[in-house]
Motif scaffolding. Structure first.
Motif, PDB file in Angstrom:
ATOM      1  N   GLY A  49       0.828  -1.210   0.000  1.00 26.21           N
ATOM      2  CA  GLY A  49       0.000   0.000   0.000  1.00 26.21           C
ATOM      3  C   GLY A  49       0.862   1.259   0.000  1.00 26.21           C
ATOM      4  O   GLY A  49       0.558   2.231  -0.709  1.00 26.21           O
ATOM      5  N   LEU A  50       1.955   1.244   0.766  1.00 28.69           N
ATOM      6  CA  LEU A  50       2.858   2.399   0.800  1.00 28.69           C
ATOM      7  C   LEU A  50       3.519   2.607  -0.560  1.00 28.69           C
ATOM      8  O   LEU A  50       3.686   3.744  -1.022  1.00 28.69           O
ATOM      9  N   VAL A  51       3.889   1.512  -1.218  1.00 27.47           N
ATOM     10  CA  VAL A  51       4.514   1.601  -2.542  1.00 27.47           C
ATOM     11  C   VAL A  51       3.512   2.188  -3.543  1.00 27.47           C
ATOM     12  O   VAL A  51       3.826   3.133  -4.285  1.00 27.47           O
ATOM     13  N   ASP A  52       2.300   1.671  -3.543  1.00 26.12           N
ATOM     14  CA  ASP A  52       1.286   2.140  -4.502  1.00 26.12           C
ATOM     15  C   ASP A  52       0.999   3.633  -4.312  1.00 26.12           C
ATOM     16  O   ASP A  52       0.878   4.390  -5.273  1.00 26.12           O
ATOM     17  N   ASP A  53       0.928   4.029  -3.041  1.00 26.22           N
ATOM     18  CA  ASP A  53       0.663   5.440  -2.738  1.00 26.22           C
ATOM     19  C   ASP A  53       1.805   6.320  -3.271  1.00 26.22           C
ATOM     20  O   ASP A  53       1.564   7.362  -3.882  1.00 26.22           O
ATOM     21  N   ALA A  54       3.065   5.863  -3.051  1.00 23.52           N
ATOM     22  CA  ALA A  54       4.221   6.657  -3.493  1.00 23.52           C
ATOM     23  C   ALA A  54       4.222   6.775  -5.021  1.00 23.52           C
ATOM     24  O   ALA A  54       4.466   7.860  -5.572  1.00 23.52           O
ATOM     25  N   VAL A  55       3.941   5.668  -5.705  1.00 25.78           N
ATOM     26  CA  VAL A  55       3.939   5.705  -7.176  1.00 25.78           C
ATOM     27  C   VAL A  55       2.826   6.636  -7.673  1.00 25.78           C
ATOM     28  O   VAL A  55       3.026   7.418  -8.609  1.00 25.78           O
ATOM     29  N   VAL A  88       9.352   7.129  -8.858  1.00 25.47           N
ATOM     30  CA  VAL A  88       9.713   6.363 -10.056  1.00 25.47           C
ATOM     31  C   VAL A  88      10.236   4.984  -9.629  1.00 25.47           C
ATOM     32  O   VAL A  88      11.277   4.885  -8.988  1.00 25.47           O
ATOM     33  N   PRO A  89       9.515   3.897  -9.961  1.00 17.81           N
ATOM     34  CA  PRO A  89       9.982   2.578  -9.535  1.00 17.81           C
ATOM     35  C   PRO A  89      11.207   2.128 -10.341  1.00 17.81           C
ATOM     36  O   PRO A  89      11.133   2.020 -11.566  1.00 17.81           O
ATOM     37  N   VAL A 133      11.328  10.061  -4.767  1.00 18.85           N
ATOM     38  CA  VAL A 133      10.079   9.986  -3.990  1.00 18.85           C
ATOM     39  C   VAL A 133       9.701  11.394  -3.515  1.00 18.85           C
ATOM     40  O   VAL A 133      10.528  12.082  -2.904  1.00 18.85           O
ATOM     41  N   PRO A 134       8.474  11.834  -3.781  1.00 19.72           N
ATOM     42  CA  PRO A 134       8.074  13.175  -3.322  1.00 19.72           C
ATOM     43  C   PRO A 134       7.749  13.154  -1.827  1.00 19.72           C
ATOM     44  O   PRO A 134       7.306  12.126  -1.305  1.00 19.72           O
ATOM     45  N   SER A 135       7.962  14.276  -1.174  1.00 16.97           N
ATOM     46  CA  SER A 135       7.744  14.307   0.279  1.00 16.97           C
ATOM     47  C   SER A 135       6.266  14.184   0.631  1.00 16.97           C
ATOM     48  O   SER A 135       5.907  13.908   1.768  1.00 16.97           O
ATOM     49  N   SER A 136       5.384  14.341  -0.377  1.00 16.12           N
ATOM     50  CA  SER A 136       3.953  14.210  -0.109  1.00 16.12           C
ATOM     51  C   SER A 136       3.535  12.742   0.050  1.00 16.12           C
ATOM     52  O   SER A 136       2.442  12.462   0.553  1.00 16.12           O
ATOM     53  N   ILE A 149       5.031   7.206   2.345  1.00 17.68           N
ATOM     54  CA  ILE A 149       6.245   6.422   2.605  1.00 17.68           C
ATOM     55  C   ILE A 149       7.407   7.313   3.078  1.00 17.68           C
ATOM     56  O   ILE A 149       8.350   6.836   3.704  1.00 17.68           O
ATOM     57  N   ALA A 150       7.307   8.628   2.777  1.00 15.97           N
ATOM     58  CA  ALA A 150       8.364   9.539   3.214  1.00 15.97           C
ATOM     59  C   ALA A 150       8.303   9.773   4.721  1.00 15.97           C
ATOM     60  O   ALA A 150       9.291  10.155   5.337  1.00 15.97           O
ATOM     61  N   ARG A 151       7.136   9.535   5.309  1.00 19.27           N
ATOM     62  CA  ARG A 151       6.957   9.827   6.745  1.00 19.27           C
ATOM     63  C   ARG A 151       6.834   8.577   7.594  1.00 19.27           C
ATOM     64  O   ARG A 151       7.185   8.571   8.763  1.00 19.27           O
ATOM     65  N   GLU A 152       6.288   7.484   7.014  1.00 11.57           N
ATOM     66  CA  GLU A 152       5.980   6.309   7.828  1.00 11.57           C
ATOM     67  C   GLU A 152       7.108   5.287   7.791  1.00 11.57           C
ATOM     68  O   GLU A 152       7.788   5.143   6.773  1.00 11.57           O
ATOM     69  N   GLU A 153       7.261   4.582   8.891  1.00  9.95           N
ATOM     70  CA  GLU A 153       8.236   3.493   8.947  1.00  9.95           C
ATOM     71  C   GLU A 153       7.760   2.402   7.972  1.00  9.95           C
ATOM     72  O   GLU A 153       6.601   1.973   8.030  1.00  9.95           O
ATOM     73  N   ILE A 154       8.651   1.945   7.076  1.00  7.28           N
ATOM     74  CA  ILE A 154       8.211   1.012   6.031  1.00  7.28           C
ATOM     75  C   ILE A 154       8.084  -0.410   6.576  1.00  7.28           C
ATOM     76  O   ILE A 154       7.121  -1.102   6.348  1.00  7.28           O
ATOM     77  N   PHE A 155       9.089  -0.859   7.285  1.00  3.45           N
ATOM     78  CA  PHE A 155       9.114  -2.199   7.878  1.00  3.45           C
ATOM     79  C   PHE A 155       8.920  -3.308   6.838  1.00  3.45           C
ATOM     80  O   PHE A 155       8.131  -4.243   7.015  1.00  3.45           O
ATOM     81  N   GLY A 156       9.646  -3.185   5.739  1.00  8.17           N
ATOM     82  CA  GLY A 156       9.595  -4.190   4.690  1.00  8.17           C
ATOM     83  C   GLY A 156      10.714  -3.915   3.700  1.00  8.17           C
ATOM     84  O   GLY A 156      11.424  -2.905   3.814  1.00  8.17           O
ATOM     85  N   PRO A 157      10.889  -4.803   2.682  1.00  4.83           N
ATOM     86  CA  PRO A 157      12.040  -4.687   1.776  1.00  4.83           C
ATOM     87  C   PRO A 157      11.844  -3.635   0.679  1.00  4.83           C
ATOM     88  O   PRO A 157      11.961  -3.936  -0.506  1.00  4.83           O
ATOM     89  N   VAL A 158      11.495  -2.437   1.086  1.00 10.49           N
ATOM     90  CA  VAL A 158      11.215  -1.355   0.137  1.00 10.49           C
ATOM     91  C   VAL A 158      12.183  -0.208   0.400  1.00 10.49           C
ATOM     92  O   VAL A 158      12.233   0.310   1.520  1.00 10.49           O
TER      93      VAL A 158
END
Ligand code: NAD
Length: 489
Positions: free
Chosen positions: A345-351, A356-357, A379-382, A385-394
């Protein structure tokens, strides 16, 4: 317990209260799953507040005797536990992989790291000191002594099912405290097996009590509000940490908080980029990225950014995603499907915000908890994923032009656990160490954890430190006696 899955490892499955392994008072149990397959690998006792009351009685009753036990004897017990854990390292590594999912090689490293806390605090137990001084006006002598705080509640997460436990239990016992340990519900087995080692080597009844529960909220709140426990040491998310601080406030309990991170990893334009890529792989992928010290944000100087992204992309694509028990796997499953879906979900939101993946996720097709590594550039600061702990291989990349801009990006977070910096310029490295708002900094290395070093964060990453000579202080109170010096004159 299924022999086919657990093989030769048979941890206890009850609660440990007052030296006895027993069922939960209610008789309830809950299942433990293998994240790689989703299979149930064990069923353990599900403690509730009634069991908590028994454990508090046991910890309180054992405290006077344990705190008065000569430090040398406490040290010997910890040292024997260290030797026992080393002897049974492979068994523990298998158990960690089974319940948490990480590749066996990483589980072996965790066992070594976990054992180190036992060795270190066996050595520290006999070095608890005080002071004696003359008051500046000469009228008194000041005697200070350090005393154990009392029975402690230790609450631990699932990501390091053994090391997060020894990092608390070893200094607590060395200081003379008794404990109730509440491990994470995802990974109770390593904790139970470790408690078994402690009882085996002769740690007296009631000194270490273990309660597993599928409903941590009511159980922990009961203990914190009771009054028999004097300290809470918590490792876990910032969100739960905040709640527990509130619950600890009415009783004015001492607290140590090891909370979430959002680690920046700065690569300056003068860095050895190959070394930075190497460090990035370690800092990102250890524990599948499910680590509080995982690099979350790669903050990279413009002139080296494309080289860094290409190098990291190549290394991430080369990972072998599979069950931790398969020696070919370099990346295991995430702890469960929910955590995997959160990362996706964090990846989809960032894209959707314009990231740019460089390496995108695909369904690994091996079970719901698996996620292959992802690398997002620009990655834009908006993006969340820029603010939240990812806790995964991203991995996420943010580009910068000036040193000041890089440091500002690194500090643009409420977390402050760890930061990493790569540069060949010693002055710049020292400037970064001083400017970075975090408790730990890795300089030209992607690893900071060590039993001999003070681990912990600033800002919303926590309070207090674990490890080193500082870690034992979290379990000691200072007392001071003012002695009239009149008769000495
Ligand atoms: P979590 O906060 O969900 O759970 C941690 C522990 O708290 C578990 O034992 C859980 O059962 C218990 N818990 C959950 N809800 C509770 C409640 N309402 N009341 C009382 N106890 C409750 O965290 P997690 O998912 O197990 O672990 C991941 C988090 O831990 C991440 O944020 C990570 O950064 C952090 N962590 C920090 C460190 C550190 O040293 N700073 C180390 C490892 C993990």
């Amino acid at each position: 317990m299924q022999q086919s899955t657990i093989d030769t490892v048979y941890p206890p499955t009850g609660t440990l209260v007052g030296g006895e392994w027993r069922k939960a008072r209610s008789g309830a149990t809950f299942p433990v799953h293998d994240p790689a397959t989703g299979e149930v690998i064990a069923t353990v006792a599900d403690a509730d507040p009634e069991d908590a009351a028994d454990a508090m009685d046991a910890a309180a009753a054992a405290f006077p005797r344990w705190s008065a036990t000569p430090p040398k004897q406490r040290a010997a017990l910890l040292h024997n536990a260290f030797l026992a854990l080393q002897e049974r390292a492979e068994e523990f590594a298998r158990l960690i992989t089974l319940e948490m999912g990480k590749p066996l090689a990483e589980s072996r490293a965790e066992v070594a790291y976990a054992a180190d806390f036992l060795r270190w605090y066996a050595e520290e137990a006999v070095r608890i000191t005080g002071t004696f001084r003359t008051a500046p006006d000469g009228t008194a002598r000041h005697l200070t002594l350090r005393q154990p705080v009392g029975p402690c509640l230790l609450v631990t997460p699932w990501n390091f099912p053994l090391a997060m436990i020894t990092r608390k239990v070893a200094p607590a016992l060395a200081a003379g405290c008794t404990v109730i340990l509440k491990p994470a519900e995802e990974t109770p087995l390593s904790a139970l097996q470790f408690a078994h080692i402690l009882t085996d080597v002769g740690v007296p009844a009631g000194v270490v009590n273990v309660l597993n529960t599928s409903r941590p909220g009511p159980l922990v709140e009961t203990i914190l509000r009771d009054g028999r426990i004097r300290k809470l040491s918590f490792t876990g998310s910032t969100e739960v940490g905040r709640k527990l601080l509130e619950q600890a406030a009415p009783g004015v309990l001492r607290t140590s908080m090891e909370l979430g991170g959002n680690a920046p990893f700065i690569v300056f334009d003068d860095a050895d980029v190959d070394a930075a890529v190497e460090g990035a792989v370690a800092a990102k992928l250890r524990n599948g990225g499910q680590s509080c010290v995982a690099a979350n944000r790669f903050v990279v100087a413009d002139p080296v950014a494309s080289r860094f992204v290409d190098g990291l992309a190549e290394r991430l694509r080369g990972q072998v995603v599979g069950p931790g028990t398969d020696p070919r796997s370099t990346l295991g499953p995430m702890i469960n499907e929910k955590q995997r879906n959160r990362a996706v979900g964090l990846v989809d939101d960032a894209v959707s915000h314009g990231a740019v993946p460089a390496v995108h996720y695909r369904t690994a097709g091996r079970g719901d908890a698996f996620l292959n590594p992802v690398l997002l550039d620009r990655v834009p600061s908006s993006a969340r994923i820029a603010r939240e702990e990812i806790f995964g291989p991203v991995a996420t990349v943010y580009r910068f032009s000036t040193e000041q801009e890089g440091l500002a990006l690194a500090n643009a977070t409420e977390s402050g656990l760890v930061g990493y910096v790569y540069t060949r310029d010693l002055n710049r490295a020292l400037r970064a160490v001083e400017a970075m708002e975090c408790g730990m900094v890795g300089v030209n290395r992607g690893y900071v954890s060590d039993a001999s070093a003070p681990f912990g964060g600033v800002k919303q990453s926590g309070l207090g430190r674990e490890g080193s000579e500082v870690g034992i202080q979290e379990y000691l109170e200072t007392k001071y006696a003012s002695i009239d010096a009149g008769a000495l004159a």
